[in-house]
Design an enzyme around this catalytic site. Sequence first.
Site, short mmCIF file in Angstrom:
data_model
loop_
_atom_site.label_atom_id
_atom_site.label_comp_id
_atom_site.label_asym_id
_atom_site.label_seq_id
_atom_site.Cartn_x
_atom_site.Cartn_y
_atom_site.Cartn_z
CB ALA A 65 -0.56 0.43 1.32
N GLY A 111 0.77 -4.70 0.98
CA GLY A 111 -0.26 -4.74 -0.05
C GLY A 111 -0.69 -5.81 -1.72
CD GLU A 114 -2.43 -7.51 3.13
OE1 GLU A 114 -2.14 -6.25 2.80
OE2 GLU A 114 -3.20 -7.75 4.01
CD GLU A 134 1.86 -5.27 5.61
OE1 GLU A 134 2.18 -6.89 6.09
OE2 GLU A 134 0.62 -6.04 4.24
#
Length: 258
Positions: A65, A111, A114, A134
């Site tokens: 992200a 992300g 993911e 993270e």
Amino acid sequence: MYNNLLVAQKGQINTITINRPKQLNALNKETIEELHKAIQMADQDSNTGVIILTGSGEKSFVAGADIKEFADFTIAQGGELAQKGQEILFSFIENCSKPVIAAVNGFALGGGLELAMCAHIRVASSNARMGLPEVGLGVIPGYGGTQRLAQLVGRGKANELVFTAGMIKADEALTWGLVNHVVELGELMAKAEEIAGRILNNSGTAIASAIRAVNANYMDSVNGYDVEIEEFGKCFGTADFKEGTTAFLEKRKPNFRK
Ligand code: CO8
């Protein structure tokens, strides 16, 4: 049409390339929204049978992200970001009626991993590196990573990768079962397309049913066996079932996609 994506159609294969190479294809809000739109369009397009997701450049699939975007978020904003992202992109891909193949061409972090994990199939290039960094940033995976990583590789390995914020190489990801195949970078798209081609020989309506049945195993309060029975029964009402069985009896190849 898109600021952050390249979309190409080759036969019935729709390839979506995340195109922010200077940011290592990090997922900002706009990219997430554009991905939602591109996948929705491909899912609804009768000329598309398989979707391939990849990143531009030779270094990164998606490096996570976009950290710059959420660095000063509040508790409520953080929760909302994760909730909306899961809804419009990550769960959306997992529940797409067409198979989505992630062609992981480099870093797949946070992300980015993911995103690869919500695809139905993963193929990686030998230079790929995967991890969920993270907790090193003081957050946890928020786009389904704590759930899907454990589903794919088992809880023990998932815990280790999450708690250490470490990165594994492509060959280790293969051993773990996190990716299905590892090939040289120059062969990555050909490998993904080869798998797509084999999928495209088969019934799209049956594959959509299979996706719903497989996914049902991972849903709360849903009995996957019941979903399988329901989806199995529904197949008998489809043109593809008639074509598939007729072709078998006539000793010819079925022609599902006209
Ligand atoms: N977000 C924003 N920018 C990024 C990101 C990212 N995730 N990753 C890389 N970039 C940018 C860098 O800032 C740099 O930009 P600039 O040139 O303007 O400084 C550019 O991409 C190139 O990166 P590097 O110079 O760092 O390249 P290196 O080859 O030295 O390193 C790495 C490559 C190892 C991939 C390194 O860039 C890195 O560690 N990136 C961050 C990886 C990371 O921590 N990802 C996880 C992010 S958190 C996340 O994904 C949370 C998901 C769940 C959210 C749920 C909702 C809240």
